[in-house]
Design a protein around this motif. Sequence first.
Motif, PDB file in Angstrom:
ATOM      1  N   TYR A  45       6.128   6.218  17.667  1.00  0.00           N
ATOM      2  CA  TYR A  45       7.246   5.480  18.236  1.00  0.00           C
ATOM      3  C   TYR A  45       7.386   4.239  17.374  1.00  0.00           C
ATOM      4  N   VAL A  46       8.503   4.138  16.609  1.00  0.00           N
ATOM      5  CA  VAL A  46       8.603   3.140  15.557  1.00  0.00           C
ATOM      6  C   VAL A  46      10.006   2.543  15.470  1.00  0.00           C
ATOM      7  N   ARG A  47      10.085   1.392  14.800  1.00  0.00           N
ATOM      8  CA  ARG A  47      11.350   0.694  14.636  1.00  0.00           C
ATOM      9  C   ARG A  47      11.927   0.969  13.260  1.00  0.00           C
ATOM     10  N   ASN A  48      13.236   1.269  13.216  1.00  0.00           N
ATOM     11  CA  ASN A  48      13.947   1.457  11.963  1.00  0.00           C
ATOM     12  C   ASN A  48      14.498   0.097  11.530  1.00  0.00           C
ATOM     13  N   TYR A  49      13.882  -0.509  10.528  1.00  0.00           N
ATOM     14  CA  TYR A  49      14.250  -1.841  10.072  1.00  0.00           C
ATOM     15  C   TYR A  49      15.526  -1.847   9.234  1.00  0.00           C
ATOM     16  N   SER A  50      16.031  -0.685   8.834  1.00  0.00           N
ATOM     17  CA  SER A  50      17.253  -0.654   8.035  1.00  0.00           C
ATOM     18  C   SER A  50      18.502  -0.751   8.916  1.00  0.00           C
ATOM     19  N   LEU A  51      18.351  -0.621  10.233  1.00  0.00           N
ATOM     20  CA  LEU A  51      19.479  -0.730  11.155  1.00  0.00           C
ATOM     21  C   LEU A  51      19.556  -2.150  11.709  1.00  0.00           C
TER      22      LEU A  51
ATOM     23  N   GLU B 258      -0.426  17.768  -4.629  1.00  0.00           N
ATOM     24  CA  GLU B 258      -0.564  17.591  -3.187  1.00  0.00           C
ATOM     25  C   GLU B 258      -0.133  16.175  -2.836  1.00  0.00           C
ATOM     26  N   LEU B 259       0.137  15.972  -1.544  1.00  0.00           N
ATOM     27  CA  LEU B 259       0.537  14.667  -1.049  1.00  0.00           C
ATOM     28  C   LEU B 259      -0.487  14.180  -0.039  1.00  0.00           C
ATOM     29  N   CYS B 260      -0.733  12.876  -0.045  1.00  0.00           N
ATOM     30  CA  CYS B 260      -1.656  12.276   0.914  1.00  0.00           C
ATOM     31  C   CYS B 260      -0.866  11.322   1.799  1.00  0.00           C
ATOM     32  N   LEU B 261      -0.999  11.488   3.095  1.00  0.00           N
ATOM     33  CA  LEU B 261      -0.429  10.571   4.073  1.00  0.00           C
ATOM     34  C   LEU B 261      -1.584   9.749   4.617  1.00  0.00           C
ATOM     35  N   GLU B 262      -1.594   8.462   4.311  1.00  0.00           N
ATOM     36  CA  GLU B 262      -2.691   7.582   4.691  1.00  0.00           C
ATOM     37  C   GLU B 262      -2.197   6.617   5.758  1.00  0.00           C
ATOM     38  N   VAL B 263      -2.997   6.436   6.814  1.00  0.00           N
ATOM     39  CA  VAL B 263      -2.592   5.621   7.958  1.00  0.00           C
ATOM     40  C   VAL B 263      -3.516   4.412   8.086  1.00  0.00           C
ATOM     41  N   ASN B 264      -2.926   3.221   7.980  1.00  0.00           N
ATOM     42  CA  ASN B 264      -3.599   1.968   8.319  1.00  0.00           C
ATOM     43  C   ASN B 264      -4.680   1.507   7.363  1.00  0.00           C
ATOM     44  N   GLY B 265      -4.815   2.137   6.213  1.00  0.00           N
ATOM     45  CA  GLY B 265      -5.861   1.715   5.279  1.00  0.00           C
ATOM     46  C   GLY B 265      -5.537   0.385   4.621  1.00  0.00           C
ATOM     47  N   ASP B 266      -6.553  -0.426   4.436  1.00  0.00           N
ATOM     48  CA  ASP B 266      -6.400  -1.696   3.731  1.00  0.00           C
ATOM     49  C   ASP B 266      -7.216  -1.600   2.453  1.00  0.00           C
TER      50      ASP B 266
ATOM     51  N   PRO C 183      -5.775   5.252  14.729  1.00  0.00           N
ATOM     52  CA  PRO C 183      -5.263   4.020  15.322  1.00  0.00           C
ATOM     53  C   PRO C 183      -4.195   4.297  16.369  1.00  0.00           C
ATOM     54  N   VAL C 184      -4.084   3.405  17.325  1.00  0.00           N
ATOM     55  CA  VAL C 184      -3.012   3.486  18.306  1.00  0.00           C
ATOM     56  C   VAL C 184      -1.804   2.710  17.787  1.00  0.00           C
ATOM     57  N   VAL C 185      -2.058   1.554  17.200  1.00  0.00           N
ATOM     58  CA  VAL C 185      -0.993   0.733  16.622  1.00  0.00           C
ATOM     59  C   VAL C 185      -1.144   0.744  15.106  1.00  0.00           C
ATOM     60  N   VAL C 186      -0.030   0.960  14.414  1.00  0.00           N
ATOM     61  CA  VAL C 186      -0.028   0.942  12.958  1.00  0.00           C
ATOM     62  C   VAL C 186       0.131  -0.512  12.522  1.00  0.00           C
TER      63      VAL C 186
ATOM     64  N   TYR D  19      11.675   2.373   7.669  1.00  0.00           N
ATOM     65  CA  TYR D  19      10.871   2.011   8.840  1.00  0.00           C
ATOM     66  C   TYR D  19       9.753   1.030   8.477  1.00  0.00           C
ATOM     67  N   TYR D  20       9.770   0.498   7.277  1.00  0.00           N
ATOM     68  CA  TYR D  20       8.756  -0.433   6.782  1.00  0.00           C
ATOM     69  C   TYR D  20       7.346   0.125   6.981  1.00  0.00           C
ATOM     70  N   GLY D  21       7.199   1.395   6.614  1.00  0.00           N
ATOM     71  CA  GLY D  21       5.897   2.052   6.698  1.00  0.00           C
ATOM     72  C   GLY D  21       5.395   2.240   8.121  1.00  0.00           C
ATOM     73  N   PHE D  22       6.326   2.204   9.088  1.00  0.00           N
ATOM     74  CA  PHE D  22       5.997   2.348  10.514  1.00  0.00           C
ATOM     75  C   PHE D  22       5.101   1.223  11.008  1.00  0.00           C
ATOM     76  N   ASP D  23       5.128   0.087  10.282  1.00  0.00           N
ATOM     77  CA  ASP D  23       4.341  -1.073  10.664  1.00  0.00           C
ATOM     78  C   ASP D  23       4.713  -1.519  12.079  1.00  0.00           C
ATOM     79  N   ASP D  24       3.724  -1.844  12.883  1.00  0.00           N
ATOM     80  CA  ASP D  24       3.862  -2.241  14.291  1.00  0.00           C
ATOM     81  C   ASP D  24       4.283  -1.090  15.201  1.00  0.00           C
ATOM     82  N   GLY D  25       4.321   0.121  14.667  1.00  0.00           N
ATOM     83  CA  GLY D  25       4.644   1.278  15.489  1.00  0.00           C
ATOM     84  C   GLY D  25       3.429   1.770  16.257  1.00  0.00           C
ATOM     85  N   VAL D  26       3.679   2.700  17.155  1.00  0.00           N
ATOM     86  CA  VAL D  26       2.630   3.270  17.995  1.00  0.00           C
ATOM     87  C   VAL D  26       2.416   4.727  17.594  1.00  0.00           C
ATOM     88  N   LEU D  27       1.175   5.085  17.308  1.00  0.00           N
ATOM     89  CA  LEU D  27       0.822   6.465  17.013  1.00  0.00           C
ATOM     90  C   LEU D  27       0.495   7.145  18.342  1.00  0.00           C
TER      91      LEU D  27
END
Length: 124
Positions: A41-47, A86-94, A71-74, A13-21
């Motif tokens: 809501y995200v796009r699967n780029y492998s398809l 432990e695992l960290c899920l990070e959203v939209n950090g630069d 964020p609303v948009v990733v 999903y390319y990191g859910f880039d351009d997806g909607v949270l």
Amino acid sequence: MASNDVQKVLDEYYGFDDGVLKAFEYIFSDDDTCSVKLELYVRNYSLESDVWRNVNIWVRGVSEVRATVIPVVVNSKVKLVDLGGELCLEVNGDFGLDSMSIENIRRYSFCYVIGRSVEIVECV
């Protein structure tokens, strides 16, 4: 789901880039453990075709959350970081040229969840 399986889905999903949270939920169980559910809501780029899907991410056994800006948009991907236990899920950090260390995540990220496990469910 093992972290390498989660990483495979993130890559597809390319990191859910351009997806909607769509949602960021806290779920508390009867034994006082916390889980966080992210609904995207995200796009699967492998398809081959332009396939968009609803995807739920569960972080279970949550020990730390920062959600000061949800964020609303990733636009800078959802990233999975193995913290060794432990695992960290990070959203939209630069992070620029800085590493994805826990210190830098705490310093720069406005939206992350740290927990015992991460599971991704594609809602087809």
